[in-house]
Design an enzyme around this catalytic site. Structure first.
Site, PDB file in Angstrom:
ATOM      1  N   ASP A 195      -3.435  -1.852  -6.467  1.00  0.00           N
ATOM      2  CA  ASP A 195      -3.942  -2.302  -5.170  1.00  0.00           C
ATOM      3  C   ASP A 195      -5.358  -2.868  -5.297  1.00  0.00           C
ATOM      4  O   ASP A 195      -6.359  -2.168  -5.119  1.00  0.00           O
ATOM      5  CB  ASP A 195      -3.914  -1.127  -4.190  1.00  0.00           C
ATOM      6  N   TYR A 222      -2.103  -1.287   7.491  1.00  0.00           N
ATOM      7  CA  TYR A 222      -3.168  -2.156   7.976  1.00  0.00           C
ATOM      8  C   TYR A 222      -3.269  -2.078   9.495  1.00  0.00           C
ATOM      9  O   TYR A 222      -2.307  -1.745  10.188  1.00  0.00           O
ATOM     10  CB  TYR A 222      -2.914  -3.616   7.573  1.00  0.00           C
ATOM     11  N   GLN A 255      -0.731   2.264  -6.018  1.00  0.00           N
ATOM     12  CA  GLN A 255      -2.171   2.497  -5.870  1.00  0.00           C
ATOM     13  C   GLN A 255      -2.991   1.919  -7.020  1.00  0.00           C
ATOM     14  O   GLN A 255      -4.065   1.358  -6.806  1.00  0.00           O
ATOM     15  CB  GLN A 255      -2.452   3.996  -5.744  1.00  0.00           C
ATOM     16  N   SER A 280      -7.792  -2.825  -2.167  1.00  0.00           N
ATOM     17  CA  SER A 280      -8.501  -1.565  -1.960  1.00  0.00           C
ATOM     18  C   SER A 280      -9.651  -1.397  -2.944  1.00  0.00           C
ATOM     19  O   SER A 280     -10.745  -0.973  -2.567  1.00  0.00           O
ATOM     20  CB  SER A 280      -7.528  -0.383  -2.084  1.00  0.00           C
ATOM     21  N   ARG A 325       0.852  -1.192   0.000  1.00  0.00           N
ATOM     22  CA  ARG A 325       0.000   0.000   0.000  1.00  0.00           C
ATOM     23  C   ARG A 325       0.887   1.242   0.000  1.00  0.00           C
ATOM     24  O   ARG A 325       1.066   1.909   1.021  1.00  0.00           O
ATOM     25  CB  ARG A 325      -0.957  -0.023   1.183  1.00  0.00           C
TER      26      ARG A 325
END
Length: 386
Positions: free
Chosen positions: A135, A233, A132, A138, A127
């Site tokens: 990911d 996390y 991004q 997400s 992350r």
């Protein structure tokens, strides 16, 4: 370079790894793309659409798996009805990219090593700002958070927004979101758009500003230990901290019309955030949607995959919510995979550069080696070796 998209065989899995738009982009880059017949049907992408995008439709599953240089999936490899493992259908030296759940089921890594398959697990994409667009956790969690609120609104025997009518004023629903990661933040935003009054809790104090920026009240619990793990996390906390957390959130759960829980720790059983005693204090007709149901649930009363009524409270434990919105879930996942492929394919050939932090983090096996230390630790714990 032959890239193959497999058809998912799990009953509850409706997503597909690539959509026609992403196939077209890869074909323009000189990649040969094979798509298993019917792979996109449950996500409403036809074989004809893939063919127009430049893909070759392959009806024979054995051929597709056995001749792929890179095979893309959504869910982990399965055991087929004939008793054959999908991993054994891959040729040695092939590359597999999917959600592999290597921390929850580390034995998959051992099977991949024995087959000499190089595997990338989409759960392990770091992350970071650079990662991004890759990911997938997400992108899929955002869908789950959105859908959780819609499920709660449908199940709640009340309005979500405040309404002023000739018959009187209806107070807005009170929604309590537990966990302010990607799913939780999307749940907050969706509940606010539906007009609810929203509170949110997370053990990570760093998310307070994000929660408040979405118009929700942040319920803060001051703990003496570190609560954020690598990659942003939530970290598993001590029993004393869990007890302190429960004491603070009990009153908020009691007063909520809807509770949505999202707290998960990679490779661990989901922490219990809502006890039976807390559920017993909730108003009849209240709703709990437990997004951690697949990991055992954040609510002590959750029955994964089922809707139950406990002491007048409806408790919903959905499984694989992103799959319930397969069009956009597939679109986002396909974008994640395509971005990863840009790092792996150079000049129409596979080039694995372990100096790249994204490649290094996501690769769990390469040839005859398990490369990821967290997966090694999980496999060691599973086997009981000290």
């Amino acid at each position: 370079m032959r890239l193959a998209v497999a058809k998912e065989i799990e009953v509850c899995e409706r997503r597909v790894a690539l959509i026609p738009d992403t196939v077209a982009k890869l074909v323009k880059q000189g990649v040969e793309v094979w798509v298993e017949a019917g792979a996109g049907e449950r996500a409403f992408f036809s074989d004809e659409a893939y063919e127009k995008a430049g893909a070759k439709i392959i009806a024979d599953t054995t051929t597709l798996w056995g001749e792929a240089d890179i095979l893309l999936k959504v869910s982990p490899p399965q055991e087929r009805e004939n008793g054959r493992s999908e991993i054994d259908m891959l040729r040695p030296g092939a590359v597999l990219i999917a959600f592999l759940n290597p921390l929850g089921n580390p034995s998959v890594a051992q099977q991949l090593v024995e087959r000499k398959v190089t595997a990338f697990s989409m759960e392990l994409i770091p992350r970071t700002t650079r990662a991004q667009s890759i990911d997938a956790l997400s992108s899929q969690a955002s869908i789950a958070g959105y859908k959780a609120v819609l499920i709660a609104a449908a199940a709640l025997p009340k309005y979500f927004p405040m309404l002023t009518t000739a018959a009187g004023t209806i107070a807005p629903a009170k929604v309590f979101i537990m966990g302010a990661g990607v799913a939780g933040l999307q749940a907050i935003a969706t509940a606010r758009r539906l007009g609810a009054v929203v509170e949110a809790f997370d053990i990570r104090p760093a998310v307070k500003e994000e929660v408040q920026s979405l118009g929700a009240k942040f319920v803060e619990v001051k703990l003496e230990e570190e609560t954020t793990a690598a990659g942003g996390y939530a970290k598993e906390i001590s029993e004393a901290s869990k007890q302190r957390t429960q004491e603070v959130v009990t009153e908020h759960v009691k007063n909520a019309d809807v509770v949505i829980t999202t707290a998960q720790v990679p490779g661990k059983k989901a922490p219990i955030l809502v006890t039976e005693e807390m559920v017993a204090q909730m108003k009849p007709g209240s709703v709990i949607v437990d997004l951690a149901a697949e990991q055992g649930g954040n609510c002590a009363c959750t029955d994964p995959g089922k809707d139950i009524v406990w002491n007048g409270v409806t408790i919903i434990g959905p499984i694989n919510l992103p799959s319930s919105m397969p069009v956009h879930a597939s679109q986002l996942y396909a974008k994640n995979l395509t971005s990863l492929l840009q790092l792996l394919i150079k000049d129409k050939a596979l080039q694995i550069n372990f100096a790249d932090d994204i490649i290094n983090a996501a690769c769990i096996t390469h040839e005859s080696e398990i490369r990821n230390q967290r997966v090694k630790d999980s496999l060691q714990a599973l086997s009981g070796v000290k």
